[in-house]
Design an enzyme around this catalytic site. Structure first.
Site, PDB file in Angstrom:
ATOM      1  N   ASP A  58       0.814  -1.164  -0.023  1.00 46.74           N
ATOM      2  CA  ASP A  58      -0.053   0.072   0.013  1.00 46.74           C
ATOM      3  C   ASP A  58       0.795   1.302  -0.037  1.00 46.74           C
ATOM      4  OD1 ASP A  58       1.074  -0.352   2.382  1.00 46.74           O
ATOM      5  OD2 ASP A  58      -0.746  -0.026   3.571  1.00 46.74           O
ATOM      6  N   ASP A 102       1.815   6.539   2.023  1.00 48.08           N
ATOM      7  CA  ASP A 102       1.182   5.507   2.443  1.00 48.08           C
ATOM      8  C   ASP A 102      -0.169   5.485   2.240  1.00 48.08           C
ATOM      9  OD1 ASP A 102      -0.199   3.566   4.225  1.00 48.08           O
ATOM     10  OD2 ASP A 102       1.312   3.711   5.621  1.00 48.08           O
ATOM     11  N   LYS A 125       6.777   5.629  18.481  1.00 49.24           N
ATOM     12  CA  LYS A 125       6.465   7.099  18.014  1.00 49.24           C
ATOM     13  C   LYS A 125       6.914   7.930  19.064  1.00 49.24           C
ATOM     14  CE  LYS A 125       2.017   5.879  15.830  1.00 49.24           C
ATOM     15  NZ  LYS A 125       0.695   5.659  15.922  1.00 49.24           N
TER      16      LYS A 125
HETATM   17  P1  GTP Z   1      -5.280  -1.176   8.104  1.00 50.95           P
HETATM   18  O1  GTP Z   1      -6.109  -2.221   8.773  1.00 50.95           O
HETATM   19  O2  GTP Z   1      -6.248  -0.067   7.547  1.00 50.95           O
HETATM   20  O3  GTP Z   1      -4.293  -0.780   9.041  1.00 50.95           O
HETATM   21  O4  GTP Z   1      -4.450  -1.694   7.007  1.00 50.95           O
HETATM   22  P2  GTP Z   1      -3.629  -3.114   6.740  1.00 50.95           P
HETATM   23  O5  GTP Z   1      -4.395  -4.296   7.163  1.00 50.95           O
HETATM   24  O6  GTP Z   1      -3.175  -3.212   5.200  1.00 50.95           O
HETATM   25  O7  GTP Z   1      -2.532  -3.008   7.557  1.00 50.95           O
HETATM   26  P3  GTP Z   1      -1.208  -2.256   7.332  1.00 50.95           P
HETATM   27  O8  GTP Z   1      -1.403  -0.884   6.516  1.00 50.95           O
HETATM   28  O9  GTP Z   1      -0.554  -2.164   8.596  1.00 50.95           O
HETATM   29  O10 GTP Z   1      -0.251  -3.192   6.432  1.00 50.95           O
HETATM   30  C1  GTP Z   1       0.929  -2.868   5.899  1.00 50.95           C
HETATM   31  C2  GTP Z   1       1.120  -3.766   4.641  1.00 50.95           C
HETATM   32  O11 GTP Z   1       1.315  -5.150   5.084  1.00 50.95           O
HETATM   33  C3  GTP Z   1      -0.280  -3.781   3.694  1.00 50.95           C
HETATM   34  O12 GTP Z   1       0.353  -3.972   2.394  1.00 50.95           O
HETATM   35  C4  GTP Z   1      -1.069  -5.184   4.130  1.00 50.95           C
HETATM   36  O13 GTP Z   1      -1.718  -5.897   3.300  1.00 50.95           O
HETATM   37  C5  GTP Z   1       0.297  -5.840   4.700  1.00 50.95           C
HETATM   38  N1  GTP Z   1      -0.299  -6.875   5.826  1.00 50.95           N
HETATM   39  C6  GTP Z   1      -0.305  -6.311   7.023  1.00 50.95           C
HETATM   40  N2  GTP Z   1      -0.585  -7.437   7.907  1.00 50.95           N
HETATM   41  C7  GTP Z   1      -0.510  -8.681   6.977  1.00 50.95           C
HETATM   42  C8  GTP Z   1      -0.570  -9.869   7.507  1.00 50.95           C
HETATM   43  O14 GTP Z   1      -0.912 -10.397   8.448  1.00 50.95           O
HETATM   44  N3  GTP Z   1      -0.412 -11.007   6.232  1.00 50.95           N
HETATM   45  C9  GTP Z   1       0.073 -10.312   5.075  1.00 50.95           C
HETATM   46  N4  GTP Z   1       0.136 -11.369   4.082  1.00 50.95           N
HETATM   47  N5  GTP Z   1       0.027  -8.978   4.636  1.00 50.95           N
HETATM   48  C10 GTP Z   1      -0.040  -8.126   5.804  1.00 50.95           C
END
Ligand code: GTP
Length: 365
Positions: free
Chosen positions: A110, A222, A161
């Site tokens: 993302d 982001d 943070k």
């Molecule tokens: P929010 O629920 O809005 O915080 O978004 P998110 O679920 O995408 O979490 P975050 O923005 O912290 O994740 C950063 C990146 O890591 C994103 O591209 C997510 O798809 C990926 N990501 C987060 N947690 C996991 C996980 O448990 N497994 C995998 N495969 N990808 C993850």
């Protein structure tokens, strides 16, 4: 063969309801799903084998890339339960083919970034690093974990943070793009949830591992929140951010099958999706209007996302709003900023106003 992993298993809760049916990386940004922009960037950097670390709505990634370019081999590492960023990297690592000292690119799914991936790989090799992180500088570091480095670029710590000005020891943050030496990635536990940011990287630094930062001032955003998401899309259209999939800078990206009245103004890098109908005197600014959306006369849409098959009534005003798919916002509404409307919701004409004249009271007193 250069290999890469993209983390795409998150639920994207901050972007609900857009992510109710579509994983965040598959949402449309500047005319393509966001993940396609990232894949194009990886291919331009020489990546030939890509592993998607999926979990939430995993099948949709296979659908998206079923008949993709032969120049890229794609594998899928599906987590039954999300393993966190670290667990996901290790789990995806099972499908890599390179030797234990091969450099593996890892991207969050993302992040929109102008970083030169070949340069990150080159620095990683030149420093014989265990891990190299892309670091970006931010104007206000208080919302982020900080990553101070020494004069040679070696990471000194991963800090929480900052709460006070004294704790803002650097303006460098983790930009969500890494190169791992494969053996380092293989050592992450894969049988439980692990966060790279909170566990893997700090652990490596504490053990004296060769962890380096590659700090740049490139474009970086982001896309995890609705406002960042629309701004990222608009930046791609206007040319502030680059993608191999987007043409020359433009005020708007209007799909050839959309109908836009000549008196409407579509500006600020807005995207109008296939089959959408934009009525007379409508203003769409820095927004994303999805497939088959209709926007009636005089409506104004600013920094908002209107998801597919929704309709916006005449003279209605949206600011920083997210309108779920198949929703209907009737005429002469003014939604409070940052409102997120669930999928299929109907707001009658004159139902919500945050300023101006309210409709006459229709009930008998
Ligand atoms: P929010 O629920 O809005 O915080 O978004 P998110 O679920 O995408 O979490 P975050 O923005 O912290 O994740 C950063 C990146 O890591 C994103 O591209 C997510 O798809 C990926 N990501 C987060 N947690 C996991 C996980 O448990 N497994 C995998 N495969 N990808 C993850």
């Amino acid at each position: 063969m250069q290999e890469a992993i993209i983390l795409v298993g998150g639920k994207g809760t901050r972007l609900r309801p857009l992510t109710n049916h579509t994983p965040k990386p598959l949402l449309g940004v500047a005319g393509s799903s966001f993940i396609r922009h990232q894949v194009a960037k990886l291919m331009a950097a020489g990546v030939e084998h890509l592993v998607f670390a999926t979990s939430y709505l995993a099948d949709l990634f296979e659908d998206e890339f079923r008949s993709f370019s032969r120049d890229l081999e794609i594998s899928y590492a599906v987590e039954e339960v999300p393993l966190g960023t670290g667990g996901a990297i290790r789990n995806a690592g099972r499908l890599l083919r390179g030797p234990s000292d091969a450099p593996v690119l890892v991207l969050n799914g993302d992040i929109l970034s102008g970083v030169d991936l070949r340069a990150v790989l080159e620095q990683h090799e030149a420093r014989r690093a265990d891990v190299t992180l892309h670091l970006t500088r931010v104007a206000d570091p208080r919302a982020f974990g900080l990553v101070p480095t020494d004069g040679s670029g070696r990471v000194l710590a991963f800090l929480e943070k900052p709460k006070t000005a004294e704790e803002c020891v650097t303006d460098q943050i983790n930009a969500g793009c890494y190169v791992f030496r494969r053996s380092v990635l293989d050592a992450i536990p894969a049988d439980r949830e692990v966060s790279v940011e909170q566990e893997t990287f700090p652990g490596l630094v504490a053990r004296g591992g060769r962890v380096f930062g590659h700090t740049t001032a490139d474009y970086w955003r982001d896309l995890g929140t609705p406002l960042a998401f629309v701004h990222g899309s608009a930046d791609l259209v206007t040319g502030r951010a680059a993608s191999p999939l987007v043409g020359p800078p433009a005020e708007a990206l209007i799909h050839p099958t959309a109908t836009v009245d000549p008196t409407a103004r579509v500006t600020g890098g807005s995207t109008i999706g296939p089959g959408a109908v934009i009525g007379p005197h409508v203003v769409v600014d820095r927004s994303i209007v999805g497939e088959r959306v209709t926007v009636a006369e005089g409506a104004r849409i600013h920094e908002s996302v209107v998801d597919h098959d929704a309709s916006i009534g005449s003279e209605t005003i949206l600011r920083e709003a997210v309108v779920g798919c198949h929703s209907h916002v009737g005429a002469e509404n003014e939604l409070p900023a940052q409102l997120r409307l669930s999928c299929g919701i109907r707001i009658p004409a004159q139902g919500v106003r945050v300023s101006g004249t309210a409709a006459a009271c229709p009930t008998a007193h």
